[in-house]
Design a protein around this motif. Structure first.
Motif, PDB file in Angstrom:
ATOM      1  N   SER A 212       0.848  -1.199   0.000  1.00 40.71           N
ATOM      2  CA  SER A 212       0.000   0.000   0.000  1.00 40.71           C
ATOM      3  C   SER A 212       0.878   1.241   0.000  1.00 40.71           C
ATOM      4  O   SER A 212       1.864   1.319   0.736  1.00 40.71           O
ATOM      5  N   SER A 213       0.493   2.216  -0.813  1.00 47.93           N
ATOM      6  CA  SER A 213       1.248   3.454  -0.888  1.00 47.93           C
ATOM      7  C   SER A 213       0.687   4.547   0.018  1.00 47.93           C
ATOM      8  O   SER A 213       1.224   5.647   0.061  1.00 47.93           O
ATOM      9  N   THR A 214      -0.400   4.239   0.745  1.00 48.46           N
ATOM     10  CA  THR A 214      -0.999   5.246   1.617  1.00 48.46           C
ATOM     11  C   THR A 214      -1.850   4.570   2.673  1.00 48.46           C
ATOM     12  O   THR A 214      -2.169   3.380   2.567  1.00 48.46           O
ATOM     13  N   ASN A 215      -2.208   5.321   3.687  1.00 50.63           N
ATOM     14  CA  ASN A 215      -3.171   4.845   4.673  1.00 50.63           C
ATOM     15  C   ASN A 215      -4.572   5.038   4.109  1.00 50.63           C
ATOM     16  O   ASN A 215      -4.892   6.103   3.564  1.00 50.63           O
ATOM     17  N   GLY A 216      -5.396   4.026   4.239  1.00 52.00           N
ATOM     18  CA  GLY A 216      -6.746   4.167   3.701  1.00 52.00           C
ATOM     19  C   GLY A 216      -7.560   2.908   3.869  1.00 52.00           C
ATOM     20  O   GLY A 216      -7.278   2.058   4.729  1.00 52.00           O
ATOM     21  N   ILE A 217      -8.581   2.803   3.024  1.00 50.79           N
ATOM     22  CA  ILE A 217      -9.492   1.670   3.048  1.00 50.79           C
ATOM     23  C   ILE A 217      -9.637   1.125   1.636  1.00 50.79           C
ATOM     24  O   ILE A 217      -9.596   1.885   0.667  1.00 50.79           O
ATOM     25  N   VAL A 218      -9.767  -0.183   1.529  1.00 48.04           N
ATOM     26  CA  VAL A 218      -9.845  -0.834   0.222  1.00 48.04           C
ATOM     27  C   VAL A 218     -11.257  -0.664  -0.331  1.00 48.04           C
ATOM     28  O   VAL A 218     -12.231  -1.178   0.228  1.00 48.04           O
ATOM     29  N   LEU A 219     -11.373   0.076  -1.433  1.00 49.31           N
ATOM     30  CA  LEU A 219     -12.662   0.256  -2.105  1.00 49.31           C
ATOM     31  C   LEU A 219     -12.903  -0.802  -3.178  1.00 49.31           C
ATOM     32  O   LEU A 219     -14.046  -1.197  -3.413  1.00 49.31           O
ATOM     33  N   LYS A 220     -11.840  -1.227  -3.838  1.00 52.34           N
ATOM     34  CA  LYS A 220     -11.985  -2.148  -4.961  1.00 52.34           C
ATOM     35  C   LYS A 220     -10.816  -3.127  -4.975  1.00 52.34           C
ATOM     36  O   LYS A 220      -9.668  -2.764  -4.699  1.00 52.34           O
ATOM     37  N   ARG A 221     -11.119  -4.370  -5.305  1.00 54.25           N
ATOM     38  CA  ARG A 221     -10.092  -5.407  -5.481  1.00 54.25           C
ATOM     39  C   ARG A 221     -10.412  -6.172  -6.749  1.00 54.25           C
ATOM     40  O   ARG A 221     -11.496  -6.740  -6.883  1.00 54.25           O
ATOM     41  N   THR A 222      -9.471  -6.181  -7.699  1.00 53.72           N
ATOM     42  CA  THR A 222      -9.731  -6.779  -9.013  1.00 53.72           C
ATOM     43  C   THR A 222      -8.871  -8.003  -9.281  1.00 53.72           C
ATOM     44  O   THR A 222      -8.743  -8.406 -10.438  1.00 53.72           O
ATOM     45  N   VAL A 223      -8.265  -8.601  -8.275  1.00 49.73           N
ATOM     46  CA  VAL A 223      -7.363  -9.732  -8.480  1.00 49.73           C
ATOM     47  C   VAL A 223      -7.680 -10.823  -7.472  1.00 49.73           C
ATOM     48  O   VAL A 223      -8.129 -10.549  -6.350  1.00 49.73           O
ATOM     49  N   GLU A 224      -7.443 -12.068  -7.896  1.00 48.81           N
ATOM     50  CA  GLU A 224      -7.653 -13.232  -7.048  1.00 48.81           C
ATOM     51  C   GLU A 224      -6.401 -14.107  -7.090  1.00 48.81           C
ATOM     52  O   GLU A 224      -5.623 -14.051  -8.056  1.00 48.81           O
ATOM     53  N   PRO A 225      -6.157 -14.897  -6.055  1.00 41.18           N
ATOM     54  CA  PRO A 225      -4.990 -15.796  -6.078  1.00 41.18           C
ATOM     55  C   PRO A 225      -5.044 -16.734  -7.279  1.00 41.18           C
ATOM     56  O   PRO A 225      -6.095 -17.283  -7.626  1.00 41.18           O
ATOM     57  N   GLY A 226      -3.898 -16.926  -7.937  1.00 41.24           N
ATOM     58  CA  GLY A 226      -3.814 -17.779  -9.112  1.00 41.24           C
ATOM     59  C   GLY A 226      -4.064 -17.047 -10.413  1.00 41.24           C
ATOM     60  O   GLY A 226      -3.837 -17.618 -11.490  1.00 41.24           O
ATOM     61  N   GLN A 227      -4.504 -15.810 -10.353  1.00 41.58           N
ATOM     62  CA  GLN A 227      -4.770 -15.048 -11.558  1.00 41.58           C
ATOM     63  C   GLN A 227      -3.476 -14.524 -12.152  1.00 41.58           C
ATOM     64  O   GLN A 227      -2.550 -14.152 -11.436  1.00 41.58           O
ATOM     65  N   THR A 228      -3.395 -14.518 -13.476  1.00 39.37           N
ATOM     66  CA  THR A 228      -2.201 -14.024 -14.165  1.00 39.37           C
ATOM     67  C   THR A 228      -2.306 -12.515 -14.348  1.00 39.37           C
ATOM     68  O   THR A 228      -3.325 -12.008 -14.827  1.00 39.37           O
ATOM     69  N   VAL A 229      -1.257 -11.836 -13.977  1.00 39.47           N
ATOM     70  CA  VAL A 229      -1.195 -10.386 -14.116  1.00 39.47           C
ATOM     71  C   VAL A 229      -0.277 -10.076 -15.281  1.00 39.47           C
ATOM     72  O   VAL A 229       0.889 -10.497 -15.298  1.00 39.47           O
ATOM     73  N   ALA A 230      -0.791  -9.365 -16.277  1.00 39.56           N
ATOM     74  CA  ALA A 230      -0.009  -9.024 -17.468  1.00 39.56           C
ATOM     75  C   ALA A 230       0.202  -7.519 -17.494  1.00 39.56           C
ATOM     76  O   ALA A 230      -0.736  -6.745 -17.699  1.00 39.56           O
ATOM     77  N   ALA A 231       1.441  -7.098 -17.270  1.00 33.91           N
ATOM     78  CA  ALA A 231       1.794  -5.679 -17.306  1.00 33.91           C
ATOM     79  C   ALA A 231       2.507  -5.401 -18.618  1.00 33.91           C
ATOM     80  O   ALA A 231       3.622  -5.856 -18.841  1.00 33.91           O
TER      81      ALA A 231
END
Length: 427
Positions: A212-231
């Motif tokens: 996390s880059s800041t103090n806050g609260i998680v509004l959205k999560r778009t990833v699950e364990p095992g999912q492939t992340v393509a940057a």
């Protein structure tokens, strides 16, 4: 000689009387028809006039009170600052440690990519760096050897007066020294490149841990364990964090007709569907100059600052805001209907015979206009009901809240009955 009496010829008087008799009958019938028509018209007029007593005036009393003018606009609640956290590297998501609505601290681990490939690449880079560093050491030794060999050749040449070694051998020693210098520079460059690759591998390995880059609260999560992340060209967003929900922004669209009345710092209130009975306070933070056009309707985004200490309000809620643009206390108030009222033209009572009611009359000349003492667009008049008749009173129109209007008038007093409408009352 016959005894039959002779017929006497008709006189002129008898002839005229005989010819006038049919005309008299026709005139009599015309008079009878006209009488019936007059009776029917008279009956119609009598029934029409006896059907109602005339109009009844609906009045309302002039009051003194407070008037507040508001501008209504709708919009959505948003966090003041939202941070999107993504991944700069590709890989398979090994673990996700946070979920929606979780409160996080700056530097906290949110997720972890699989680091097997990254660690292997880092070890390979470190091995390459070690090999290049060894080549640098070897190149340095070769350079030192070449320097000493050239120095001996030059010393022998000085003692022998240039007879030994030969010029060719001396030139070869000098060339060997130059090659040793170049080899050392090449080895050092390769070592520097390998060091950069190691540093890049360590950085990639560190970025595999999503923090996390800041103090806050998680509004959205778009990833699950095992999912492939393509940057690829841009980092995919994995989490959206709201820095602080105790203060939020309400962005509303103010119409172009009302934006001239809105200023920064003005107070406002708003409601949301989740809490229909609760009114939340706010204040205008910013009125943006950029226009937004939707279906040919121009509006301007206005930002309201909202306190949300109890966290009842949530991002995305639709709110209806009332911005207080003006307020006057203790002023004369009249209903808006009184400003719109105009007395209708009443038909004059029929005078004379019934026949005169049926006969056409010349057009009524226009009534003289009642002029008010004021001038300008905000000058008008209201009608007061008195014992004798309706009396026009000039007034100056000021603020209005849609139901009542603030007016100024030297003739109008609190308690005066102003006419707002008329009603027909049956007999």
């Amino acid at each position: 000689m016959s005894d039959t009496p002779k017929s006497t010829p008709p006189s002129i008087t008898q002839v005229l009387a005989a010819s006038r008799k049919p005309r008299t009958h026709r005139l009599l019938w015309w008079l009878v028809g006209l009488g019936l028509l007059i009776c029917a018209g008279g009956a119609y007029v009598w029934f029409k006039n006896s059907g109602s007593k005339g109009p009844r005036h609906v009045t309302s009393a002039v009051t003194r009170g407070d008037i507040v003018v508001t501008v209504t606009a709708t919009g959505n609640l948003q966090p003041i600052n939202t941070v999107d956290v993504g991944s700069e590297i590709s890989g398979t998501m090994a673990n996700v440690y946070v979920d929606f609505n979780d409160k996080v601290k700056k530097g906290q681990v949110l997720a972890q990519l699989d680091t097997t490939k990254l660690q292997t690449a880092l070890e390979r880079s470190r091995a390459t760096l070690a090999a290049n560093q060894a080549r640098v050491a070897q190149a340095r030794a070769t350079l030192e050897e070449s320097k000493q060999a050239l120095a001996r050749f030059e010393e022998v040449s000085r003692l022998s007066g240039g007879k030994v070694p030969s010029a060719t051998e001396l030139d070869a020693a000098r060339a060997k020294l130059a090659r040793a210098v170049a080899d050392q520079a090449t080895a050092e460059a390769a070592a520097t490149e390998s060091a950069g690759a190691v540093k890049q591998g360590e950085t990639d390995l560190g970025k595999a841990t999503i923090r996390s880059s800041t103090n806050g609260i998680v509004l959205k999560r778009t990833v699950e364990p095992g999912q492939t992340v393509a940057a690829s060209l841009q980092a995919p967003v994995l989490f959206s964090l709201a820095e602080d929900l105790s203060e939020m922004e309400l962005i509303v669209s103010v119409s172009e007709a009302d934006v001239g009345q809105v200023r920064e710092g003005m107070p406002a209130t708003f409601t949301v569907d989740a809490y229909p009975d609760k009114v939340f306070p706010a204040s205008i933070k910013q009125v943006r100059y950029g226009a937004t056009t939707v279906d040919n309707v121009v509006s301007y985004q206005t930002v309201l600052l909202v306190k949300n200490a109890d966290l009842k309000l949530r991002p995305g809620m639709t709110a209806t805001a009332d911005i207080k643009v003006a307020e006057h206390k203790g002023v004369l108030l009249v209903p808006n209907a009184a400003l719109r009222f105009k007395p209708a033209e009443r038909a004059k009572k029929t005078e004379g015979s019934v026949l005169s009611a049926l006969m056409p009359r010349p057009p009524t000349p226009p009534r003289p206009q009642v002029r008010s003492n004021g001038e300008g667009k905000n000058r008008t008049r209201v009608w007061i009901k008195t014992a004798e008749a309706l009396k026009p009173v000039p007034v100056r129109v000021l603020l209005t809240d849609g139901r009542n209007t603030e007016v100024e008038s030297k003739e109008l007093q609190v308690g005066d009955e102003v006419v707002t409408d008329t009603e027909e009352q049956a007999k």
